[in-house]
Design a protein around this motif. Structure first.
Motif, PDB file in Angstrom:
ATOM      1  N   THR A  62       0.814  -1.222   0.000  1.00  0.00           N
ATOM      2  CA  THR A  62       0.000   0.000   0.000  1.00  0.00           C
ATOM      3  C   THR A  62       0.846   1.270   0.000  1.00  0.00           C
ATOM      4  O   THR A  62       0.384   2.325  -0.432  1.00  0.00           O
ATOM      5  CB  THR A  62      -0.924   0.030   1.221  1.00  0.00           C
ATOM      6  OG1 THR A  62      -0.131  -0.064   2.410  1.00  0.00           O
ATOM      7  CG2 THR A  62      -1.911  -1.131   1.176  1.00  0.00           C
ATOM      8  N   ALA A  63       2.101   1.188   0.500  1.00  0.00           N
ATOM      9  CA  ALA A  63       2.948   2.381   0.587  1.00  0.00           C
ATOM     10  C   ALA A  63       4.396   1.958   0.742  1.00  0.00           C
ATOM     11  O   ALA A  63       4.705   0.811   1.104  1.00  0.00           O
ATOM     12  CB  ALA A  63       2.516   3.264   1.760  1.00  0.00           C
ATOM     13  N   GLU A  69       2.254   6.807  -0.732  1.00  0.00           N
ATOM     14  CA  GLU A  69       1.198   5.829  -0.966  1.00  0.00           C
ATOM     15  C   GLU A  69       1.226   5.405  -2.429  1.00  0.00           C
ATOM     16  O   GLU A  69       1.381   6.239  -3.328  1.00  0.00           O
ATOM     17  CB  GLU A  69      -0.166   6.424  -0.611  1.00  0.00           C
ATOM     18  CG  GLU A  69      -0.323   6.715   0.874  1.00  0.00           C
ATOM     19  CD  GLU A  69      -1.731   7.172   1.211  1.00  0.00           C
ATOM     20  OE1 GLU A  69      -2.575   7.239   0.277  1.00  0.00           O
ATOM     21  OE2 GLU A  69      -1.978   7.469   2.388  1.00  0.00           O
ATOM     22  N   GLU A 126      -4.505   0.778  -6.827  1.00  0.00           N
ATOM     23  CA  GLU A 126      -5.080  -0.186  -5.893  1.00  0.00           C
ATOM     24  C   GLU A 126      -4.836  -1.597  -6.421  1.00  0.00           C
ATOM     25  O   GLU A 126      -5.006  -1.871  -7.614  1.00  0.00           O
ATOM     26  CB  GLU A 126      -6.579   0.067  -5.729  1.00  0.00           C
ATOM     27  CG  GLU A 126      -6.898   1.393  -5.037  1.00  0.00           C
ATOM     28  CD  GLU A 126      -8.383   1.543  -4.767  1.00  0.00           C
ATOM     29  OE1 GLU A 126      -9.130   0.584  -5.090  1.00  0.00           O
ATOM     30  OE2 GLU A 126      -8.783   2.586  -4.246  1.00  0.00           O
ATOM     31  N   SER A 160      -5.086  -5.977  -5.884  1.00  0.00           N
ATOM     32  CA  SER A 160      -5.723  -7.131  -5.249  1.00  0.00           C
ATOM     33  C   SER A 160      -4.746  -8.299  -5.148  1.00  0.00           C
ATOM     34  O   SER A 160      -4.979  -9.242  -4.402  1.00  0.00           O
ATOM     35  CB  SER A 160      -6.965  -7.555  -6.047  1.00  0.00           C
ATOM     36  OG  SER A 160      -6.609  -7.856  -7.399  1.00  0.00           O
ATOM     37  N   SER A 205      -1.171 -10.162  -4.239  1.00  0.00           N
ATOM     38  CA  SER A 205      -0.136 -10.102  -3.201  1.00  0.00           C
ATOM     39  C   SER A 205       1.217 -10.395  -3.849  1.00  0.00           C
ATOM     40  O   SER A 205       1.308 -11.152  -4.818  1.00  0.00           O
ATOM     41  CB  SER A 205      -0.423 -11.116  -2.088  1.00  0.00           C
ATOM     42  OG  SER A 205      -0.463 -12.430  -2.612  1.00  0.00           O
ATOM     43  N   HIS A 255       5.320  -1.164   3.028  1.00  0.00           N
ATOM     44  CA  HIS A 255       4.169  -1.346   3.919  1.00  0.00           C
ATOM     45  C   HIS A 255       3.012  -1.963   3.143  1.00  0.00           C
ATOM     46  O   HIS A 255       2.936  -1.836   1.910  1.00  0.00           O
ATOM     47  CB  HIS A 255       3.739  -0.006   4.514  1.00  0.00           C
ATOM     48  CG  HIS A 255       4.894   0.835   4.978  1.00  0.00           C
ATOM     49  ND1 HIS A 255       5.678   0.496   6.061  1.00  0.00           N
ATOM     50  CD2 HIS A 255       5.395   2.001   4.484  1.00  0.00           C
ATOM     51  CE1 HIS A 255       6.601   1.429   6.226  1.00  0.00           C
ATOM     52  NE2 HIS A 255       6.483   2.332   5.280  1.00  0.00           N
ATOM     53  N   GLY A 256       2.137  -2.612   3.868  1.00  0.00           N
ATOM     54  CA  GLY A 256       0.997  -3.214   3.209  1.00  0.00           C
ATOM     55  C   GLY A 256       0.188  -4.101   4.146  1.00  0.00           C
ATOM     56  O   GLY A 256       0.356  -4.069   5.370  1.00  0.00           O
ATOM     57  N   THR A 257      -0.667  -4.921   3.518  1.00  0.00           N
ATOM     58  CA  THR A 257      -1.527  -5.832   4.269  1.00  0.00           C
ATOM     59  C   THR A 257      -1.087  -7.267   3.993  1.00  0.00           C
ATOM     60  O   THR A 257      -0.986  -7.662   2.827  1.00  0.00           O
ATOM     61  CB  THR A 257      -2.998  -5.670   3.826  1.00  0.00           C
ATOM     62  OG1 THR A 257      -3.367  -4.299   3.987  1.00  0.00           O
ATOM     63  CG2 THR A 257      -3.902  -6.562   4.649  1.00  0.00           C
ATOM     64  N   THR A 299      -6.295 -10.965   4.057  1.00  0.00           N
ATOM     65  CA  THR A 299      -7.235 -10.481   3.048  1.00  0.00           C
ATOM     66  C   THR A 299      -8.219 -11.580   2.688  1.00  0.00           C
ATOM     67  O   THR A 299      -7.948 -12.775   2.874  1.00  0.00           O
ATOM     68  CB  THR A 299      -6.480 -10.065   1.775  1.00  0.00           C
ATOM     69  OG1 THR A 299      -5.740 -11.196   1.280  1.00  0.00           O
ATOM     70  CG2 THR A 299      -5.528  -8.934   2.079  1.00  0.00           C
TER      71      THR A 299
END
Length: 311
Positions: free
Chosen positions: A214-215, A270, A274, A276, A278, A304-306, A311
């Motif tokens: 994400t960043a 950022e 966007e 989806s 990984s 950085h991220g998820t 998810t």
């Protein structure tokens, strides 16, 4: 005839040196040569010593200068803290800081001076706690100590500097430049950076785990603490790519950014798209620097991220 007789008598009466005397004289001459050689060596050592002392003084002067810069930074923080305390002093009569650093309404105290001292102490502890916290406040999945690494086969070569070389009797035999994975470590001090030749280069980073990025964050030192007095070697334009399939295959563009060397030393960007998918690997491409003709220096890079499992 008279002359011959005189020479014969003189030669018979002349005292010739013995073999032992020849040996003693030769030893004496050898001792003199050894003494003169020792004196010559001591003179040479004395001539070399000032140069070595001068180099040592230069190193110590550089260390003192760096420490002075750190002290000046700390003094600025202390002055800012003092100003903050002065601004908050009036409000402390109507509000209070609890032990967790949260602001709560205060009840009228019987001992205003004692309460004020305690509140001031809590405020100082709260501000110092904020100073010590990481500024970004996001997990770094490119952190080496967490398991991330550099894939050196897909990373630019390091800059070779003759000044960063060990010498033995005037022969250089070992370079000690910083490796690329120094950018994955939080130790951001002058000189602790990875340098590559020119203004364009790249690094392939295997993250500590698969994430949806994400960043990203770029760290560099400020001009005030730079030994050269400038940050021309700082990266300027750079782009980010995500790579799937075990760090091989198609590179997916995630964004292009500019690191502002006159802004904060830690800058977060950022991602512009966007996602989806990984990724396990992130590629950092440096497109330009701020004017250094020989090399570009990277201090720290974060991702950085998820996590994919979330998810």
């Amino acid at each position: 005839m008279f002359t011959l007789t005189f020479l014969f008598v003189g030669l018979r009466n002349h005292r010739w040196p013995r073999e032992t005397e020849f040996l003693q004289k030769s030893r004496h001459i050898c001792n003199l040569f050894a003494e003169y050689g020792s004196r010559l060596y001591s003179y040479q050592v004395r001539l070399r010593t000032p140069k070595e002392q001068l180099e040592l003084l230069k190193m110590e002067s550089q260390i003192l200068e760096n420490n002075l810069d750190k002290i000046l930074d700390l003094m600025e923080q202390i002055n800012a803290l003092k100003a903050l305390l002065r601004d908050m002093q009036d409000e402390l009569h109507n509000s209070s800081w609890n032990s967790n650093g949260d602001l709560v309404e205060a009840v009228a105290a019987e001992d205003p001076s004692g309460v004020l001292d305690e509140e001031m102490s809590n405020l100082v502890n709260y501000v110092l706690k904020k100073f010590r916290e990481d500024q970004v406040q996001m997990a770094d999945y490119a952190l080496k100590s967490a398991g991330a690494s550099i894939i050196e086969a897909e990373t630019s070569e390091s800059y070779k500097n003759d000044k960063a070389k060990l010498y033995w009797h005037g022969i250089g035999f070992l370079n000690y430049e910083m490796p690329p994975d120094i950018i994955l470590q939080p130790d951001v001090h002058p000189g602790k950076c990875w340098a590559f030749p020119g203004s364009q280069g790249h690094a392939l980073i295997r993250l500590s785990r698969k994430i949806i990025p994400t960043a990203v964050t770029m760290d560099h030192i400020s001009e005030r603490v730079s030994p050269s007095g400038n940050t021309y070697s700082a990266p300027k334009e750079f782009s980010i790519y995500g790579i799937m399939n075990q760090c091989e295959g198609e590179e997916i563009f995630l964004g292009q950014f500019i690191y502002n060397k006159t802004g904060p030393t830690v800058q977060t960007f950022e991602l512009q798209h966007e996602l989806s998918e990984s990724f396990l690997c992130i590629k950092l491409k440096i497109l330009s620097n701020w004017g250094h003709p020989k090399y570009t220096c990277l201090y720290r890079f974060r991702v950085h991220g998820t996590p994919a499992s979330h998810t």
